[in-house]
Design an enzyme around this catalytic site. Structure first.
Site, PDB file in Angstrom:
ATOM      1  N   GLY A  56      85.871 108.439  98.659  1.00  9.75           N
ATOM      2  CA  GLY A  56      85.525 108.468  99.825  1.00  9.75           C
ATOM      3  C   GLY A  56      84.423 109.200 100.299  1.00  9.75           C
ATOM      4  N   ALA A  57      83.241 108.607 100.929  1.00 10.51           N
ATOM      5  CA  ALA A  57      82.073 109.383 101.277  1.00 10.51           C
ATOM      6  C   ALA A  57      82.484 111.067 101.648  1.00 10.51           C
ATOM      7  CB  ALA A  57      81.243 108.443 102.062  1.00 10.51           C
ATOM      8  N   ASP A 249      79.649 103.902 103.147  1.00  9.11           N
ATOM      9  CA  ASP A 249      79.045 105.042 102.087  1.00  9.11           C
ATOM     10  C   ASP A 249      77.666 105.442 102.568  1.00  9.11           C
ATOM     11  OD1 ASP A 249      81.406 103.653 100.852  1.00  9.11           O
ATOM     12  OD2 ASP A 249      81.158 105.848  99.843  1.00  9.11           O
TER      13      ASP A 249
HETATM   14  O1  MRU Z   1      84.743 103.973  95.847  1.00  7.93           O
HETATM   15  P1  MRU Z   1      85.649 104.543  97.140  1.00  7.93           P
HETATM   16  O2  MRU Z   1      87.087 104.544  96.783  1.00  7.93           O
HETATM   17  O3  MRU Z   1      84.878 106.001  97.154  1.00  7.93           O
HETATM   18  O4  MRU Z   1      85.166 103.670  98.342  1.00  7.93           O
HETATM   19  C1  MRU Z   1      85.288 104.327  99.469  1.00  7.93           C
HETATM   20  C2  MRU Z   1      84.689 103.623 100.746  1.00  7.93           C
HETATM   21  O5  MRU Z   1      84.181 102.502 100.616  1.00  7.93           O
HETATM   22  C3  MRU Z   1      85.265 103.847 101.938  1.00  7.93           C
HETATM   23  O6  MRU Z   1      85.175 103.142 102.986  1.00  7.93           O
HETATM   24  C4  MRU Z   1      83.823 104.965 102.301  1.00  7.93           C
HETATM   25  O7  MRU Z   1      83.589 105.983 101.674  1.00  7.93           O
HETATM   26  C5  MRU Z   1      84.156 105.459 103.745  1.00  7.93           C
HETATM   27  S1  MRU Z   1      85.095 106.802 103.605  1.00  7.93           S
HETATM   28  C6  MRU Z   1      85.536 107.374 105.216  1.00  7.93           C
END
Ligand code: MRU
Length: 363
Positions: A56-57, A249
């Site tokens: 998650g970003a 992201d």
């Molecule tokens: O691959 P991930 O699980 O890190 O992907 C996460 C996402 O795509 C989320 O929607 C994004 O990071 C936003 S988190 C607030």
């Protein structure tokens, strides 16, 4: 007997008391097992980010900030320039763990700026620079809570009590420090009795929607229904969804937004059914140096995530070609609004995002 703790009572990312380790929930084990792990070395921090133990970003950004502090703390020199060279080696290494979420490089750059300001501009000693880095990492963590809450407040103005909300992947508390981004309006709404009906896409291939979003919303008492990724059109056609909230992201300067693979499919379907799509993005996720979504680097992940990962035996013929991009870009024309901590940006995004970013610099 020890009472079982709710997943919402754990810190997604934290620094241990002595500042020697980053403590995270190993998200690859959820929802079956809640296990906290301590990351001490550069390799452990890199692996945890690459393997999505922390993901998650915003959470990646916080983990990187705390991680580089932990590593910097162990650099043994009194000479700032030598310290800085070693710091930059760690920074580049951690930055290479995942390419799409801009929060990773954003947090590391912020840590670098803090080190340079303290060590070069203010001529602080190396131990003092280390202390500045600790404070900066904790500040980044604290700001994330504040920012997500504000996103929740602005997001809440876009929906009404009883609405159906669809979300994709996990932009929840597990992807941030608290509240999440896309889930922040849902949690704040719940505090205020909004009684939302949430539909969570399971989110192939890594199932963040099923394993994480459904888990945290269900654990919080939110009315959540899990659906497969190919069911969003079905729930929208039946009028069950009044808004889509997703995280992201990286948002480009023109409003194109990279988020978990499949987001753009949901957005295209939502456009057809007249359901507004809101991208929830802290300003740390907005990258004004990237003009359009075409320029966003999309992480490609290994084939086994698609063919084998959740099955007792492979569910595809051995050796078949697999295409596994972790993210896709939702065209800005499909986005009804970008919800930030400074308000909701609307089209034309080139203008509104500039405006939002200038508020961030002033604030
Ligand atoms: O691959 P991930 O699980 O890190 O992907 C996460 C996402 O795509 C989320 O929607 C994004 O990071 C936003 S988190 C607030």
């Amino acid at each position: 007997m020890q009472e079982k703790k709710n997943i919402m009572d754990y810190d997604t990312v934290a620094l241990d008391q002595e500042g020697n380790a980053v403590i995270i929930i190993d998200q690859t084990l959820l929802p079956g097992r809640v296990e906290l792990i301590a990351l001490r070395t550069a390799q452990e921090i890199w692996d945890a980010i690459y393997l999505l133990k922390v993901r998650g970003a915003p959470a990646i950004g916080v983990a990187a900030a705390m991680g580089i502090y932990v590593l910097a703390k162990n650099i043994e020199t009194e000479d700032f320039e030598e310290f800085y060279r070693e710091f930059c080696r760690y920074k580049e290494y951690l930055d290479s763990a995942r390419p799409t979420a801009v929060n990773l490089s954003w947090a590391l750059k912020r840590m670098e700026q803090a080190a340079l300001q303290a060590g070069r501009a203010e001529k602080k000693t190396v131990p003092q620079v280390k202390e500045v880095l600790r404070e900066e990492a904790l500040r980044i963590r604290g700001e994330d809570i504040e920012v997500c809450r504000k996103i929740g407040e602005y997001g809440l103005t876009l929906v009404k009590p009883g609405d159906g909300i669809l979300t994709h992947c996990n932009a929840g508390q597990l992807a941030t420090v608290k509240y999440g981004t896309a889930t922040a309006p849902i949690y704040l709404g719940q505090e205020r009795g909004y009684d939302f009906k949430v539909y969570a896409d399971e989110t192939r291939p890594l199932l963040q929607g099923a394993r994480l979003t459904a888990f945290e919303l269900y654990s919080s008492g939110v009315d959540v229904t899990l659906i497969c990724d190919n069911m969003s059109a079905s729930v929208m056609a039946r009028g069950l969804v009044q808004a889509v909230f997703v995280g992201c992201d990286r948002v480009a300067a023109n409003g194109d937004a990279a988020n978990k693979i499949g987001t753009s499919v949901v957005a295209a379907v939502a456009k057809y059914y007249g359901v507004p799509v809101y991208v929830c993005a802290p300003t740390s996720t907005i990258d004004m140096e990237t003009a359009t979504g075409d320029q966003i680097c999309i992480e490609q992940r290994p084939a086994h995530e698609v063919t084998d990962m959740w099955y007792k035996e492979p569910m595809a013929p051995e050796g078949v070609k697999v295409y596994n991009p972790a993210f896709d870009v939702t065209n800005h024309e499909l986005i009804a609004g970008i919800v930030t901590e400074h308000g909701v940006a609307r089209a034309p995004y080139t203008e509104s995002l500039k405006n939002i970013m200038s508020q961030r610099i002033q604030g």
